[in-house]
Write an enzyme that holds these catalytic residues in place. Structure first.
Site, short mmCIF file in Angstrom:
data_model
loop_
_atom_site.label_atom_id
_atom_site.label_comp_id
_atom_site.label_asym_id
_atom_site.label_seq_id
_atom_site.Cartn_x
_atom_site.Cartn_y
_atom_site.Cartn_z
N ASP A 49 -0.21 5.18 0.94
CA ASP A 49 -0.43 6.11 2.05
C ASP A 49 -0.49 5.38 3.39
O ASP A 49 -1.23 4.41 3.56
CB ASP A 49 -1.73 6.89 1.82
CG ASP A 49 -1.67 7.77 0.59
OD1 ASP A 49 -0.89 8.72 0.60
OD2 ASP A 49 -2.38 7.47 -0.38
N ASN A 89 -9.05 -0.75 3.64
CA ASN A 89 -9.03 -1.33 2.29
C ASN A 89 -7.84 -2.26 2.07
O ASN A 89 -7.77 -2.95 1.04
CB ASN A 89 -9.05 -0.24 1.22
CG ASN A 89 -7.85 0.68 1.25
OD1 ASN A 89 -7.30 0.97 2.31
ND2 ASN A 89 -7.43 1.16 0.10
N LYS A 147 -8.26 -5.15 -3.06
CA LYS A 147 -6.85 -5.32 -3.40
C LYS A 147 -6.49 -6.80 -3.49
O LYS A 147 -5.67 -7.19 -4.33
CB LYS A 147 -5.96 -4.61 -2.38
CG LYS A 147 -6.06 -3.09 -2.45
CD LYS A 147 -5.09 -2.41 -1.50
CE LYS A 147 -5.17 -0.89 -1.60
NZ LYS A 147 -4.22 -0.20 -0.73
N ASP A 201 0.84 -1.19 0.00
CA ASP A 201 0.00 0.00 0.00
C ASP A 201 0.88 1.25 0.00
O ASP A 201 2.06 1.19 0.38
CB ASP A 201 -0.90 -0.04 1.25
CG ASP A 201 -1.63 1.26 1.47
OD1 ASP A 201 -2.35 1.69 0.56
OD2 ASP A 201 -1.49 1.84 2.57
N ASP A 209 -2.09 -0.71 6.02
CA ASP A 209 -2.45 -0.08 7.29
C ASP A 209 -3.93 0.24 7.44
O ASP A 209 -4.41 0.44 8.55
CB ASP A 209 -1.66 1.23 7.47
CG ASP A 209 -2.16 2.33 6.54
OD1 ASP A 209 -2.17 2.12 5.30
OD2 ASP A 209 -2.57 3.39 7.04
N THR A 234 -2.95 0.32 -4.73
CA THR A 234 -3.50 1.60 -4.32
C THR A 234 -4.89 1.83 -4.89
O THR A 234 -5.29 1.16 -5.85
CB THR A 234 -2.55 2.74 -4.79
OG1 THR A 234 -3.12 4.01 -4.47
CG2 THR A 234 -2.33 2.67 -6.28
N GLY A 235 -5.58 2.77 -4.29
CA GLY A 235 -6.87 3.20 -4.84
C GLY A 235 -6.70 4.19 -5.96
O GLY A 235 -7.66 4.52 -6.66
#
Length: 269
Positions: free
Chosen positions: A10, A222, A196, A8, A219, A42-43
């Site tokens: 962020d 998601n 994910k 991930d 973290d 990531t999104g």
């Protein structure tokens, strides 16, 4: 043996200034030299993370990313989409009505373009403060046709008002979509089944890998599906509590180079 590391951005790879520490860069470079696939999950769309891929040297043939929270699996060097699952126009109509009832602004991502719909006049979306590399443009519901690739819908609004509104979302929407908070002020709607973990599983199948050969590091809410899917699920020390509970291992925080430390411990040693 770990052959793929899904990471991930962020709160995980990035510090609070949205930067990658030298320690993390060095550990990832060493892992790649060993032949381990490094996959950012990531999104964001690919264009909003391209500078990180360049910085990490993940732009060669055979480098991949999972974007839109698992909705797309893409080649980093060409941007080619090798796996995808997206929304239909009917989904946007349904979510438009919901956003109107909640009186919250709705944004639709179509690749690197964010279509901002007038669901809550006078209330401004915060999404442009979170993703400055994307192109934002006003749109009307009637503008959306089957020609658009509709990746996901988001509501970005101050947490104090957003959180109570989330509780008002009818159960039928939770049955039809993946609805997740990815940051304190950001709520995302994805096609049902898109996580994910879904994206990683498609890439793993393409590469002939088993979950036991995958490490996933994250973290937030998601990130939970991929942490549960991977043979080695890793939570950051700054992760939300239920992500830490689900992980096989908890590493240091994103401010203490937690990504580097867990890779050194389980991949490089």
């Amino acid at each position: 043996m770990i052959k793929l590391i899904a990471i991930d951005l962020d709160g995980t790879l990035l510090n609070e200034e949205k930067q990658i520490s030298d320690e993390n860069k060095q550990a990832l470079a060493k892992a790649k030299e060993k032949g381990v696939k490094i996959v950012l999950c990531t999104g964001r769309p690919l264009v909003a993370m391209a500078h990180y891929l360049q910085e990490l040297g993940l732009v060669d043939e055979g480098d991949y990313s999972i974007t839109f929270n698992g909705g797309l699996v893409q080649k980093n060097d060409t941007g080619e989409i090798i796996e995808k699952k997206v929304m239909e126009v009917a989904d946007i109509h349904r979510l438009y009505d919901l956003a109107q009832k909640l009186a919250l602004p709705l944004d639709i991502l179509s690749d690197h373009v964010v279509l901002q719909l007038p669901t809550a006049p006078g209330k401004k979306s915060l999404y442009n403060t979170l993703n400055k590399l994307l192109q934002f443009q006003p749109a009307n519901l009637a503008d959306l046709t089957d020609e658009f690739v509709l990746n996901k819908a988001v509501i970005a609004y101050p947490q104090a008002e957003l959180d109570p509104k989330i509780k008002e979302i009818p159960a039928e929407f939770h049955e039809r979509y993946e609805i997740i908070k990815t940051r304190s002020m950001l709520l995302e709607f994805m096609p049902k089944g898109v996580t994910k973990a879904y994206g990683i599983s498609l890439l793993a199948k393409d590469l002939g890998l088993e979950p036991a050969e995958i490490m996933a590091i994250g973290d937030e809410e998601n990130d939970l599906p991929m942490i549960e899917y991977a043979g080695m699920g890793v939570a950051m020390a700054n992760a939300v509590p239920f992500v830490k509970e689900a992980a096989n291992y908890v590493t240091s925080s994103n401010l203490e180079h937690g990504v580097a430390k867990v890779i050194e411990k389980f991949v490089l040693d």
